[in-house]
Design an enzyme around this catalytic site. Structure first.
Site, PDB file in Angstrom:
ATOM      1  N   CYS A 165      37.258  54.167  38.096  1.00  4.35           N
ATOM      2  CA  CYS A 165      36.162  55.135  38.188  1.00  4.35           C
ATOM      3  C   CYS A 165      36.465  56.433  37.427  1.00  4.35           C
ATOM      4  CB  CYS A 165      35.915  55.515  39.633  1.00  4.35           C
ATOM      5  SG  CYS A 165      35.615  54.127  40.693  1.00  4.35           S
ATOM      6  N   ARG A 169      38.033  53.772  30.766  1.00 10.55           N
ATOM      7  CA  ARG A 169      38.775  53.553  32.012  1.00 10.55           C
ATOM      8  C   ARG A 169      38.365  52.246  32.694  1.00 10.55           C
ATOM      9  NH1 ARG A 169      40.722  58.654  34.214  1.00 10.55           N
ATOM     10  NH2 ARG A 169      40.424  57.894  36.330  1.00 10.55           N
ATOM     11  N   TRP A 189      33.824  51.679  39.268  1.00  9.42           N
ATOM     12  CA  TRP A 189      34.496  50.369  39.184  1.00  9.42           C
ATOM     13  C   TRP A 189      34.527  49.865  40.611  1.00  9.42           C
ATOM     14  CZ3 TRP A 189      38.971  47.571  40.471  1.00  9.42           C
ATOM     15  CH2 TRP A 189      39.343  46.562  39.571  1.00  9.42           C
ATOM     16  N   ASN A 216      36.178  59.218  43.363  1.00  9.57           N
ATOM     17  CA  ASN A 216      37.135  58.177  42.949  1.00  9.57           C
ATOM     18  C   ASN A 216      38.122  57.994  44.085  1.00  9.57           C
ATOM     19  OD1 ASN A 216      35.949  58.327  40.468  1.00  9.57           O
ATOM     20  ND2 ASN A 216      37.690  59.263  39.437  1.00  9.57           N
ATOM     21  N   GLY A 217      38.559  56.765  44.293  1.00  8.30           N
ATOM     22  CA  GLY A 217      39.542  56.523  45.356  1.00  8.30           C
ATOM     23  C   GLY A 217      38.920  55.687  46.460  1.00  8.30           C
ATOM     24  N   GLU A 255      54.675  40.390  25.628  1.00  6.26           N
ATOM     25  CA  GLU A 255      53.599  41.343  25.345  1.00  6.26           C
ATOM     26  C   GLU A 255      52.522  40.691  24.466  1.00  6.26           C
ATOM     27  OE1 GLU A 255      52.299  43.853  26.358  1.00  6.26           O
ATOM     28  OE2 GLU A 255      51.197  44.761  24.708  1.00  6.26           O
ATOM     29  N   LYS A 268      48.696  40.308  25.577  1.00  5.24           N
ATOM     30  CA  LYS A 268      47.596  40.857  24.781  1.00  5.24           C
ATOM     31  C   LYS A 268      46.520  39.792  24.568  1.00  5.24           C
ATOM     32  CE  LYS A 268      47.896  44.079  24.843  1.00  5.24           C
ATOM     33  NZ  LYS A 268      48.520  45.199  25.427  1.00  5.24           N
ATOM     34  N   GLU A 310      44.564  39.241  27.780  1.00  2.00           N
ATOM     35  CA  GLU A 310      43.724  40.388  28.136  1.00  2.00           C
ATOM     36  C   GLU A 310      42.437  40.446  27.324  1.00  2.00           C
ATOM     37  OE1 GLU A 310      46.752  43.517  27.386  1.00  2.00           O
ATOM     38  OE2 GLU A 310      45.957  44.483  29.160  1.00  2.00           O
ATOM     39  N   HIS A 354      63.854  23.361  30.333  1.00  2.19           N
ATOM     40  CA  HIS A 354      63.817  23.383  31.796  1.00  2.19           C
ATOM     41  C   HIS A 354      62.394  23.327  32.347  1.00  2.19           C
ATOM     42  CE1 HIS A 354      68.068  24.076  31.607  1.00  2.19           C
ATOM     43  NE2 HIS A 354      67.843  25.051  30.736  1.00  2.19           N
ATOM     44  N   LYS A 372      41.543  50.538  32.497  1.00  7.21           N
ATOM     45  CA  LYS A 372      42.624  51.187  31.749  1.00  7.21           C
ATOM     46  C   LYS A 372      43.634  51.830  32.691  1.00  7.21           C
ATOM     47  CE  LYS A 372      44.523  52.794  27.968  1.00  7.21           C
ATOM     48  NZ  LYS A 372      45.298  51.775  27.234  1.00  7.21           N
TER      49      LYS A 372
HETATM   50  C1  G6P Z   1      46.325  48.470  33.323  1.00  8.67           C
HETATM   51  C2  G6P Z   1      45.954  48.533  31.854  1.00  8.67           C
HETATM   52  C3  G6P Z   1      47.130  48.107  30.997  1.00  8.67           C
HETATM   53  C4  G6P Z   1      48.363  48.928  31.324  1.00  8.67           C
HETATM   54  C5  G6P Z   1      48.679  48.897  32.834  1.00  8.67           C
HETATM   55  C6  G6P Z   1      49.720  49.940  33.199  1.00  8.67           C
HETATM   56  O1  G6P Z   1      46.506  47.149  33.700  1.00  8.67           O
HETATM   57  O2  G6P Z   1      44.844  47.709  31.589  1.00  8.67           O
HETATM   58  O3  G6P Z   1      46.805  48.290  29.626  1.00  8.67           O
HETATM   59  O4  G6P Z   1      49.449  48.434  30.606  1.00  8.67           O
HETATM   60  O5  G6P Z   1      47.510  49.214  33.593  1.00  8.67           O
HETATM   61  O6  G6P Z   1      49.183  51.218  32.962  1.00  8.67           O
HETATM   62  P1  G6P Z   1      50.003  52.520  32.698  1.00  8.67           P
HETATM   63  O7  G6P Z   1      48.956  53.568  32.471  1.00  8.67           O
HETATM   64  O8  G6P Z   1      50.815  52.779  33.917  1.00  8.67           O
HETATM   65  O9  G6P Z   1      50.854  52.288  31.499  1.00  8.67           O
END
Ligand code: G6P
Length: 615
Positions: free
Chosen positions: A2, A27, A82, A108-109, A488, A492, A495, A511, A610
């Site tokens: 949010c 976000r 959100w 928010n929260g 990673e 990616k 995601e 294994h 985000k």
């Molecule tokens: C969310 C985002 C990711 C990010 C993760 C950790 O899942 O979508 O892109 O890597 O949070 O976020 P931070 O802000 O702590 O790096």
């Protein structure tokens, strides 16, 4: 997750709020709304006008078309939601009115005891949504006797949970009240105008002067200034800070998506991260944010790196660096696990919390737990003034600039490089020689140019994505320092393209994962020229024997790579420890192009946010 934006000043609020919402889109959200206090028109009976919409900000903007008169006013609040409590509906979207249509809030929260509060408020209050936020609006209304801030204060005494909260009241066209506990809020200071937002991004177009609210603080913001209080009603002095990000950095700058722009930002932001932080003569790094004497640094026996998501994979790069350069036992932990296990921590333990946003709730909770147990805790954070940056008191900003695509790219690179620099700094107090330190710094200086050479291959990688876009599964393989890179890369791809993929250390294939290999399961493997080259080569032969298609990431000049693979992406060579800074980029581009080809919402993938501020 949010987002909140509020404005009070002398301009029309609605366009500012709408633009603010667009800047908060990154976000992650599923509905949005705007409320403006119309203190100029008498025609509208209810002074606060509100418009909400499910879906993208464009849907809200469509509903706002032709409503300029109705939505007139120089004070307003807006929100991107959100969904947590209650489905994605217009009724559940914020801002929420209390009963009399005079008091409105965005939040928010999560208010954990909202059910009890709702029961307690009883039949006198009519609820129109399923949200915890609406209950909070009614609770504030029930305490309101003419003083808005006091009503908010009193209501918050009865809540359990977290909030970043903005409140407006039709009887107070000259103020917005904001409160924070666990969910960030920042006041933007303009000239005769003030802003309040959940982060600084929507403020960059208007001001660089900001003040961050702390947990347990409540602010009263007017056109002439703002006052901050604690929940005991005592005034709290705030210092105004200047943020060095600019609005230009938060734009797409001609790129079709933020993700692509941020991938292409990497050579520049890497330079920003290392500038002034290395010392070639001494072959070392100086990260002032460590705030630790050399004696204390020598006394560190264990390092724990805690993070979530992409930051966790960057932390894994950090582990290799700390162990190789400094010989310090290093553990990497997912923050949501760390906070609930019994981590062994003593006064010789150094904990780094790694986070782009500096707001991830699990990472923040892990920071608090580590502090409680007596560790040195330092942040490696991107967002200036964020909660983790402030709660760790010391630490290092990674200087990646605003990162707005949900999938993190440039922050990963800069987190990795900062950990490599820390490892060098520790290493030079231990067994890393001057020559190794100098060689590393030289190699680091060459990275931006080498990154550019990889970025030039974006179109070729797009063609590769086209060739493989029909596959439903991918396997990523790497070894050593390239194991976190393939984790990673696979992350990616999942995601942004929603394609299932797995990443394994290639030595582990026998294994279990070998059972998956088939012509339908392409393998993307990193086989660059490093100490594990021969081992990796044997692993690739095994893959080929099982008829999987192979895409290889190989070092420039490796004449054998072509004979081992269906397709090869060549990357410039560098010191092994720095390979993640280069080898990650083709994988980011592969995921990006795949997502575009499949018509995905690249910058805002489904179900992801985000900044994850709830557990
Ligand atoms: C969310 C985002 C990711 C990010 C993760 C950790 O899942 O979508 O892109 O890597 O949070 O976020 P931070 O802000 O702590 O790096």
């Amino acid at each position: 997750m949010c987002g909140i934006i509020g404005y009070i000043g002398n301009k029309e609020a609605m366009p500012i709020l709408l633009q603010g919402l667009r800047r908060l889109e990154y976000r992650g959200y599923d509905s949005a709304g705007i409320a403006v206090l119309n203190d100029q028109e008498t025609k509208y009976k209810i002074q606060i006008q509100r418009i909400r919409a499910v879906g993208k900000i464009d849907a809200l903007a469509d509903k706002l078309k032709g409503k300029d008169k109705e939505m007139k006013g120089t004070i307003g609040i807006a929100h991107t939601r959100w969904a947590t409590h209650g489905g994605v509906t217009e009724e559940n979207a914020h801002p929420h009115f209390a009963c009399d249509g005079k008091l409105i809030i965005a939040h928010n929260g999560i208010i954990e005891n909202y059910r009890q509060l709702k029961e307690h408020l009883g039949a006198n209050h009519e609820f129109k949504s399923e949200t915890d936020t609406e209950v909070l609006a009614h609770l504030i209304e029930s305490h309101y006797t003419g003083d808005l801030r006091h009503a908010v204060e009193k209501a918050l005494m009865h809540t359990r949970g977290t909030y970043g909260l903005v409140v407006m009241h039709a009887d107070h066209p000259d103020k917005i009240v904001a409160a924070r506990l666990g969910s960030p809020l920042v006041v933007g200071i303009g000239d005769g105008e003030y802003y309040i937002a959940s982060d600084a991004t929507p403020l960059l177009a208007y001001t660089k002067k900001v003040a961050f609210l702390n947990d347990g603080e409540i602010a009263e913001i007017s056109r002439t200034g703002f006052e901050t209080y604690n929940l005991r009603d005592e005034s709290v002095a705030k210092c105004v800070e200047e943020i060095d990000w600019n609005d230009e950095q938060a734009q797409k700058q001609g790129y079709p998506h933020f993700m692509l722009k941020e991938i292409f930002d990497q050579p520049t932001v890497l330079e920003d991260a290392i500038r002034g932080r290395t010392n070639l003569e001494d072959g070392t790094a100086h990260l002032g944010g460590l705030s630790m004497s050399e004696e204390k640094m020598r006394g560190i026996h264990r390092i724990i790196l805690i993070a979530c998501g992409t930051a966790y994979y960057a932390a894994m790069v950090g582990k290799y660096a700390f162990e190789r350069l400094a010989g310090i036992t290093t553990e990497v932990d997912v923050a949501s696990e760390f906070r609930y296990r019994d981590p062994v921590i003593d006064e010789h333990t150094l904990v780094f919390a790694i986070s782009q946003s500096g707001e991830t709730i699990d990472t923040l909770a892990a920071v608090r737990e580590a502090k409680r147990r007596g560790a040195f805790v330092r942040g490696i954070v991107n967002v200036i003034g964020s909660t983790i940056a402030r709660e760790t008191g010391a630490g290092t900003y990674i200087h990646a600039g605003p990162e707005l695509a949900v999938a993190s790219t440039k922050a990963y690179i800069n987190m990795s490089v900062i950990m490599i620099l820390y490892a060098l700094q520790f290493g030079r107090l231990r067994h890393t020689t001057l020559a190794t330190g100098q060689r590393l710094i030289h190699a680091l200086m060459e990275i931006p140019e080498k990154m550019n050479k990889i970025l030039e291959q974006s179109e070729a990688i797009k063609k590769l994505a086209e060739k493989y876009s029909g596959y439903k599964n991918f396997l990523f393989l790497g070894r050593g320092i390239n194991y976190p890179v393939v984790l990673e890369g696979s992350h990616k791809l999942k995601e942004v393209s929603y394609i299932h993929s797995e990443a394994y250390p290639a030595g582990e294939m026998k294994h279990g994962v070998n059972a998956l290999l088939s012509p339908e399961f392409p393998v993307l493997a990193i086989m660059t020229k490093n100490q594990l080259y021969e081992k990796m080569r044997s692993n690739i032969e095994e893959v080929r024997a099982r008829k999987s298609k192979v895409i290889l990431l190989a070092s420039e000049g490796d004449t054998e790579a072509q004979s081992l693979a269906d397709d090869v992406i060549y990357v410039p060579q560098t010191m092994e420890l720095l390979e993640p800074l280069l080898n990650t980029i083709p994988l980011q581009l592969f995921a990006y192009h795949m997502a575009v080809l499949l018509g995905r919402d690249v910058d805002r993938p489904r179900n992801l946010a985000k900044s994850v501020t709830v557990e």
